[in-house]
Write a protein that holds these residues in place. Structure first.
Motif, short mmCIF file in Angstrom:
data_model
loop_
_atom_site.label_atom_id
_atom_site.label_comp_id
_atom_site.label_asym_id
_atom_site.label_seq_id
_atom_site.Cartn_x
_atom_site.Cartn_y
_atom_site.Cartn_z
N LEU A 89 0.85 -1.19 0.00
CA LEU A 89 0.00 0.00 0.00
C LEU A 89 0.88 1.24 0.00
N ASP A 90 0.61 2.16 -0.89
CA ASP A 90 1.30 3.46 -0.91
C ASP A 90 0.31 4.50 -0.42
N GLY A 91 0.71 5.21 0.62
CA GLY A 91 -0.20 6.16 1.24
C GLY A 91 -0.38 7.44 0.44
N ALA A 92 -1.46 8.14 0.72
CA ALA A 92 -1.75 9.44 0.12
C ALA A 92 -2.16 10.40 1.23
N ARG A 93 -2.23 11.69 0.87
CA ARG A 93 -2.64 12.73 1.82
C ARG A 93 -1.76 12.68 3.06
N ASN A 94 -2.29 12.49 4.22
CA ASN A 94 -1.47 12.49 5.44
C ASN A 94 -0.47 11.32 5.48
N TYR A 95 -0.67 10.34 4.63
CA TYR A 95 0.20 9.16 4.60
C TYR A 95 1.08 9.16 3.36
N ARG A 96 1.14 10.28 2.69
CA ARG A 96 1.90 10.38 1.45
C ARG A 96 3.37 10.06 1.70
N GLY A 97 3.95 9.28 0.78
CA GLY A 97 5.36 8.93 0.86
C GLY A 97 5.64 7.70 1.70
N ARG A 98 4.61 7.13 2.29
CA ARG A 98 4.80 5.95 3.14
C ARG A 98 4.27 4.70 2.43
N THR A 99 5.00 3.63 2.64
CA THR A 99 4.63 2.34 2.04
C THR A 99 4.44 1.32 3.15
N TYR A 100 3.40 0.54 3.01
CA TYR A 100 3.08 -0.47 4.01
C TYR A 100 2.92 -1.83 3.33
N TRP A 101 3.35 -2.86 4.03
CA TRP A 101 3.27 -4.23 3.52
C TRP A 101 2.49 -5.11 4.49
N GLY A 102 1.83 -6.10 3.90
CA GLY A 102 1.19 -7.11 4.72
C GLY A 102 2.17 -8.24 5.00
N GLN A 103 1.70 -9.22 5.76
CA GLN A 103 2.54 -10.36 6.13
C GLN A 103 2.51 -11.46 5.08
N GLY A 104 1.60 -11.36 4.15
CA GLY A 104 1.54 -12.33 3.06
C GLY A 104 0.55 -13.46 3.29
N THR A 105 0.13 -14.06 2.20
CA THR A 105 -0.72 -15.24 2.24
C THR A 105 -0.13 -16.27 1.28
N GLN A 106 0.01 -17.49 1.75
CA GLN A 106 0.69 -18.52 0.97
C GLN A 106 -0.26 -19.18 -0.03
N VAL A 107 0.21 -19.29 -1.25
CA VAL A 107 -0.51 -20.02 -2.29
C VAL A 107 0.36 -21.19 -2.73
N THR A 108 -0.18 -22.37 -2.64
CA THR A 108 0.53 -23.57 -3.05
C THR A 108 -0.30 -24.30 -4.09
N VAL A 109 0.28 -24.51 -5.25
CA VAL A 109 -0.43 -25.19 -6.34
C VAL A 109 0.19 -26.57 -6.51
N SER A 110 -0.61 -27.56 -6.22
CA SER A 110 -0.09 -28.92 -6.24
C SER A 110 -1.23 -29.90 -6.50
N SER A 111 -0.89 -30.95 -7.24
CA SER A 111 -1.87 -32.00 -7.49
C SER A 111 -1.76 -33.10 -6.45
#
Length: 119
Positions: A97-119
């Motif tokens: 996420l890239d902030g705007a207005r009062n959060y301009r110039g700041r970048t935030y990341w989540g912790q992630g979600t795992q995707v596993t593709v397997s048969s």
């Protein structure tokens, strides 16, 4: 503190579809852009797709037809739908996420979600 939370990952079979969700604690008025990244084991994190506050969308992956980034301003959420999943889509998927207005110039990341593709 701004939070970014991904969800929707899991283990799926090849050929199936999956819809990932990203929920920011900021509303979209304070967000300049959001993006999905992924990082496969042993590889660098790569940009998958990005959507900005004007709704402009850019895809960075080679198989663009399989990926759809979208957002729902009313629900304050962003999504990534992956169709026809392949084993090479196996990765941790992150929301940025890239902030705007009062959060301009700041970048935030989540912790992630795992995707596993397997048969």
């Amino acid at each position: 503190q701004v939070q970014v939370v991904e969800s929707g990952g899991g283990e799926v079979q090849p050929g199936k579809s999956l819809k990932l969700s990203c929920t920011p604690s900021l509303n979209f008025l304070n967000i300049a852009a959001m993006a999905w990244y992924r990082q496969a084991p042993g590889k660098q994190r790569e940009l998958v797709a990005e959507i900005n506050s004007n709704g402009r969308i850019d895809y960075s992956v080679s198989e663009k037809d399989r990926f759809t980034i979208s957002r729902d301003s009313a629900k304050n959420m962003m999504y990534l739908t992956i169709d026809n999943l392949k084993p090479e889509d196996t990765a941790m998927y992150y929301c940025r996420l890239d902030g705007a207005r009062n959060y301009r110039g700041r970048t935030y990341w989540g912790q992630g979600t795992q995707v596993t593709v397997s048969s």
